[in-house]
Design a protein around this motif. Structure first.
Motif: not given
Length: 130
Positions: A12-26, A85-98
């Motif tokens: 609710l405060f805009g940040t996640s305190l979980s220990a999730e790690t974004p997916l790597s490129g591979p 689109v000008d420039g790269p559009q960067c995202w963090q991807f996380f795997m969830t149960q869904s």
């Protein structure tokens, strides 16, 4: 104190305190390669992307026009570069149960969720027909 921890843990405060790690490129490539994934935001269909060989992609907001592009890994993000689109559009991807959750690293704060779909991406373009 428990209530504050609950609020923080559900973000609710805009940040996640979980220990999730974004997916790597591979990891991202292993999950997406050869697939078309539909994404939603706030329960509404947002767009779809087909993940092709050699990190090539085709994106559509599902209005008939598609953008060709490619992706690359930059730190803990997956960045996309599209023709119009000008420039790269960067995202963090996380795997969830869904499926995937994608968090835009730009200033819009957009969060997308993978939606179950068996649709193929249709890209007829704006000048098809009469």
């Amino acid at each position: 104190m428990r209530f504050l921890w609950f609020l923080l843990s559900i973000g609710l405060f805009g940040t996640s305190l979980s220990a999730e790690t974004p997916l790597s490129g591979p990891e991202f490539d292993a999950y997406t390669a050869g697939r078309t994934i539909t994404y939603n935001a706030n329960g509404q269909e947002f767009g779809a992307e087909t993940y092709l060989r050699r990190q090539r992609v085709r994106w559509s907001f599902l209005q008939g026009e598609c953008q060709e592009g490619h992706w690359f890994e930059r730190g803990d993000t997956i960045c996309f570069v599209y023709e119009a689109v000008d420039g790269p559009q960067c995202w963090q991807f996380f795997m969830t149960q869904s499926g995937l959750r994608a968090e835009f690293t730009g200033d819009t704060g957009t969060i997308l969720f993978e939606s179950p779909s068996d649709k193929d991406l249709s890209c007829p373009g704006p000048d098809v027909g009469m």
